[in-house]
Write a protein that holds these residues in place. Structure first.
Motif, PDB file in Angstrom:
ATOM      1  N   VAL A 157     -31.955  15.109  12.695  1.00  0.00           N
ATOM      2  CA  VAL A 157     -30.740  14.265  11.752  1.00  0.00           C
ATOM      3  C   VAL A 157     -31.169  13.182  11.102  1.00  0.00           C
ATOM      4  CG1 VAL A 157     -28.498  13.277  11.830  1.00  0.00           C
ATOM      5  CG2 VAL A 157     -28.731  15.417  13.289  1.00  0.00           C
ATOM      6  N   LEU A 158     -31.110  12.775   9.753  1.00  0.00           N
ATOM      7  CA  LEU A 158     -31.634  11.849   9.266  1.00  0.00           C
ATOM      8  C   LEU A 158     -30.193  10.959   8.525  1.00  0.00           C
ATOM      9  CD1 LEU A 158     -34.546  13.045   6.985  1.00  0.00           C
ATOM     10  CD2 LEU A 158     -34.560  12.450   9.295  1.00  0.00           C
ATOM     11  N   THR A 159     -30.250   9.848   8.822  1.00  0.00           N
ATOM     12  CA  THR A 159     -29.196   9.019   8.139  1.00  0.00           C
ATOM     13  C   THR A 159     -29.400   8.106   7.141  1.00  0.00           C
ATOM     14  OG1 THR A 159     -29.246   7.395   9.963  1.00  0.00           O
ATOM     15  CG2 THR A 159     -28.129   9.080  10.441  1.00  0.00           C
ATOM     16  N   ARG A 160     -28.434   7.952   6.116  1.00  0.00           N
ATOM     17  CA  ARG A 160     -28.669   6.857   5.104  1.00  0.00           C
ATOM     18  C   ARG A 160     -27.619   5.999   5.203  1.00  0.00           C
ATOM     19  NH1 ARG A 160     -27.950   7.918  -1.408  1.00  0.00           N
ATOM     20  NH2 ARG A 160     -26.019   8.896  -0.489  1.00  0.00           N
ATOM     21  N   SER A 161     -28.019   4.478   4.992  1.00  0.00           N
ATOM     22  CA  SER A 161     -26.860   3.597   5.116  1.00  0.00           C
ATOM     23  C   SER A 161     -27.205   2.781   3.904  1.00  0.00           C
ATOM     24  CB  SER A 161     -27.279   2.680   6.529  1.00  0.00           C
ATOM     25  OG  SER A 161     -28.467   2.262   6.543  1.00  0.00           O
ATOM     26  N   ALA A 162     -26.235   1.583   3.711  1.00  0.00           N
ATOM     27  CA  ALA A 162     -26.169   0.645   2.407  1.00  0.00           C
ATOM     28  C   ALA A 162     -25.987   1.428   1.238  1.00  0.00           C
ATOM     29  CB  ALA A 162     -27.841   0.101   2.428  1.00  0.00           C
ATOM     30  N   HIS A 163     -26.977   1.726   0.399  1.00  0.00           N
ATOM     31  CA  HIS A 163     -26.667   2.353  -1.039  1.00  0.00           C
ATOM     32  C   HIS A 163     -26.425   3.734  -1.112  1.00  0.00           C
ATOM     33  CE1 HIS A 163     -26.828   2.015  -5.443  1.00  0.00           C
ATOM     34  NE2 HIS A 163     -27.849   2.857  -5.502  1.00  0.00           N
ATOM     35  N   LEU A 164     -25.237   3.937  -1.307  1.00  0.00           N
ATOM     36  CA  LEU A 164     -24.679   5.535  -1.162  1.00  0.00           C
ATOM     37  C   LEU A 164     -24.379   5.950  -2.496  1.00  0.00           C
ATOM     38  CD1 LEU A 164     -22.124   4.995   1.711  1.00  0.00           C
ATOM     39  CD2 LEU A 164     -24.457   5.585   1.772  1.00  0.00           C
ATOM     40  N   THR A 200     -33.190  15.712   0.678  1.00  0.00           N
ATOM     41  CA  THR A 200     -32.603  14.778  -0.296  1.00  0.00           C
ATOM     42  C   THR A 200     -31.000  14.632   0.376  1.00  0.00           C
ATOM     43  OG1 THR A 200     -33.443  16.151  -2.068  1.00  0.00           O
ATOM     44  CG2 THR A 200     -31.494  15.264  -2.573  1.00  0.00           C
ATOM     45  N   PHE A 201     -30.713  13.406  -0.221  1.00  0.00           N
ATOM     46  CA  PHE A 201     -29.234  13.140   0.253  1.00  0.00           C
ATOM     47  C   PHE A 201     -28.495  12.686  -1.091  1.00  0.00           C
ATOM     48  CE2 PHE A 201     -31.492  11.384   3.723  1.00  0.00           C
ATOM     49  CZ  PHE A 201     -30.515  11.232   4.880  1.00  0.00           C
ATOM     50  N   ALA A 202     -27.332  13.636  -1.421  1.00  0.00           N
ATOM     51  CA  ALA A 202     -26.608  13.681  -2.656  1.00  0.00           C
ATOM     52  C   ALA A 202     -25.720  12.192  -2.683  1.00  0.00           C
ATOM     53  CB  ALA A 202     -25.469  14.712  -2.601  1.00  0.00           C
ATOM     54  N   PRO A 203     -25.490  11.987  -3.672  1.00  0.00           N
ATOM     55  CA  PRO A 203     -24.549  10.618  -3.586  1.00  0.00           C
ATOM     56  C   PRO A 203     -23.292  10.694  -2.751  1.00  0.00           C
ATOM     57  CG  PRO A 203     -24.920  11.300  -5.963  1.00  0.00           C
ATOM     58  CD  PRO A 203     -25.344  12.535  -4.961  1.00  0.00           C
ATOM     59  N   ARG A 204     -23.171   9.543  -1.782  1.00  0.00           N
ATOM     60  CA  ARG A 204     -22.213   9.221  -1.040  1.00  0.00           C
ATOM     61  C   ARG A 204     -22.585  10.134   0.392  1.00  0.00           C
ATOM     62  NH1 ARG A 204     -19.185   5.579  -2.870  1.00  0.00           N
ATOM     63  NH2 ARG A 204     -18.024   5.814  -0.901  1.00  0.00           N
ATOM     64  N   GLN A 205     -23.503  10.845   0.376  1.00  0.00           N
ATOM     65  CA  GLN A 205     -23.840  11.697   1.570  1.00  0.00           C
ATOM     66  C   GLN A 205     -24.890  10.707   2.484  1.00  0.00           C
ATOM     67  OE1 GLN A 205     -26.479  15.092   0.639  1.00  0.00           O
ATOM     68  NE2 GLN A 205     -26.558  15.762   2.993  1.00  0.00           N
ATOM     69  N   THR A 206     -24.224  10.728   3.576  1.00  0.00           N
ATOM     70  CA  THR A 206     -24.819   9.622   4.683  1.00  0.00           C
ATOM     71  C   THR A 206     -25.865  10.456   5.755  1.00  0.00           C
ATOM     72  OG1 THR A 206     -22.860   9.841   6.087  1.00  0.00           O
ATOM     73  CG2 THR A 206     -22.909   8.150   4.363  1.00  0.00           C
ATOM     74  N   GLU A 207     -25.791  11.707   5.908  1.00  0.00           N
ATOM     75  CA  GLU A 207     -26.326  12.463   6.548  1.00  0.00           C
ATOM     76  C   GLU A 207     -26.991  13.798   6.371  1.00  0.00           C
ATOM     77  OE1 GLU A 207     -24.896  12.652  11.066  1.00  0.00           O
ATOM     78  OE2 GLU A 207     -24.742  14.885  10.600  1.00  0.00           O
TER      79      GLU A 207
END
Length: 393
Positions: A48-55, A87-94
């Motif tokens: 699992v990869l996570t994205r924070s901040a700029h979404l 790839t993370f789509a816009p507003r995708q956090t995981e």
């Protein structure tokens, strides 16, 4: 009026591996930010990869693998290029970085490979405190060599006078470059009546209470264990016990994992003796027999030896087939004989003698103490002395 303009850093997404809850102390804290332990048979790991901040924008990161202790054949490589982009789509956090673990049939110690987060696409950066992630592959129990008994059951007869050693054979398949260690014990089963300390010697406790250790060395495919039956004069009927492989180190317990041992009462010995202690034959009789008797146990085939010893007779006076001569009693038979052929010469010798002694290495035979030696006397009447007598005056 002085106006100052402060340059603010751009807002970027922070990408990293999702935090893992450690179940054990880390093995390699200097080189691994996080660690994951899985079995070789796990299949696909969806990290699992996570994205924070700029979404707001689409971003991506290269998730790639590197071999460490593990071989490339232990996992499917994710190369260090954009073919490994997550790839993370816009507003995708995981998102997920799939890594395929390959399950082979080799028995290997713990292996390790490393998963990195590399180049990013879009306004993003890698969280340095989460990468790299180290994956430890623990051995698959199905890859351990299989260990098992060579037999499912054994039937053994105890002795009245001495210990009987029963060898239990174990096998390991396939050959393995690593040693294996087994813990063997007695398994309590319904109907078992053999008692430790009375019918058999308890195991030494080398692997724990009432157990025995058995080890296979490197590449060794066979091992053995000894069970000692104690002397017993009582007639109790068949008794049984089950010897069982309790556990193994670097071993997968196969079948049969238990061997049933049935203990039979010691047989009443067969007692063999000469029918008489003295035999007398004439030199002209040729082949003669020395009768033997068997009493006691008549159920088995037994073998005794007739051993000849000269006294006044020499080897020119008789022939015995075999030195010693083996005499067999078939089951149910209580008589037999030693056979001697007496040679008739032209020399008058009046009487000559030799003796025959009974011996046996058969554990089911006891030679009579009072009738184990027989004396044979050969008389020579035909070659007697010639006397001349004078006529009466």
């Amino acid at each position: 009026v002085v106006h100052s303009c402060l340059s603010l850093p751009p807002i970027v997404a922070v990408i990293g591996f999702a935090p893992l809850l450690p179940s054990e102390p880390r093995r390699d804290p200097r080189n691994c930010q996080q660690e994951l332990r899985v079995r070789e048979s796990v299949g696909t790991l969806n990290l699992v990869l996570t994205r924070s901040a700029h979404l707001e924008e689409e971003v991506g990161v290269v998730c790639y693998t590197e071999a460490d202790v593990a071989r490339v054949g232990d996992f499917r490589v994710r190369p260090k290029n954009h073919s490994s982009l997550v790839t993370f789509a816009p507003r995708q956090t995981e998102a997920h970085c799939p890594v395929v673990v390959l399950d082979d049939e080799l028995n290997e110690s713990t292996e390790k490979f490393v998963v990195w987060l590399g180049a990013v696409v879009g306004p993003a950066r890698v969280n340095a405190t989460s990468s790299p992630l180290c994956v430890f592959l623990t051995p698959d129990s199905q890859d351990f060599p299989e260990v098992f008994f060579a037999n499912t059951s054994l039937m053994v007869r105890e002795s009245m006078t001495e210990e009987v050693r029963v060898t239990l054979h174990l096998k390991r398949r396939p050959a393995d470059p690593n040693p294996s260690k087994l813990t063997i014990g007695v398994l309590s089963m319904p109907g078992d009546s053999a008692l430790a300390g009375r019918d058999y010697r308890p195991f030494s406790g080398s692997c724990g209470e009432k157990t025995e250790c058995v080890e296979f060395s490197d590449n060794e495919m066979a091992a053995q264990l000894e069970l000692v039956l104690l002397p017993d004069t009582e007639q109790e009927g068949p008794r049984s016990l089950h010897v069982h492989i309790r556990e193994g180190i670097n071993a997968r317990i196969g079948s049969p994992d238990t061997v049933k041992i049935t203990i039979l009462d010691a047989s009443e010995p067969a007692i063999v003796e000469f029918e008489g202690l003295h035999f007398q034959f004439e030199e002209t009789q040729g082949g003669v027999t020395l009768s033997l008797l068997r009493r006691g146990n008549l159920d088995t085939t037994i073998v005794v030896n007739c051993v000849l010893k000269s006294h006044t007779a020499s080897e020119e006076d008789f022939i015995m087939l075999g030195r010693p001569q083996m005499v067999e009693f078939q089951p149910g038979r209580n008589t037999s004989a030693c056979h001697v052929f007496i040679l008739d010469d032209d020399i008058w010798e009046r009487e000559e003698s030799f003796s025959v002694r009974l011996t046996s290495s058969d554990q089911n035979v006891v030679i009579s103490h009072t009738h184990s030696n027989a004396t044979v006397v050969i008389t020579d009447l035909e070659d007697g002395e010639l006397f001349f007598s004078s006529p009466n005056p």
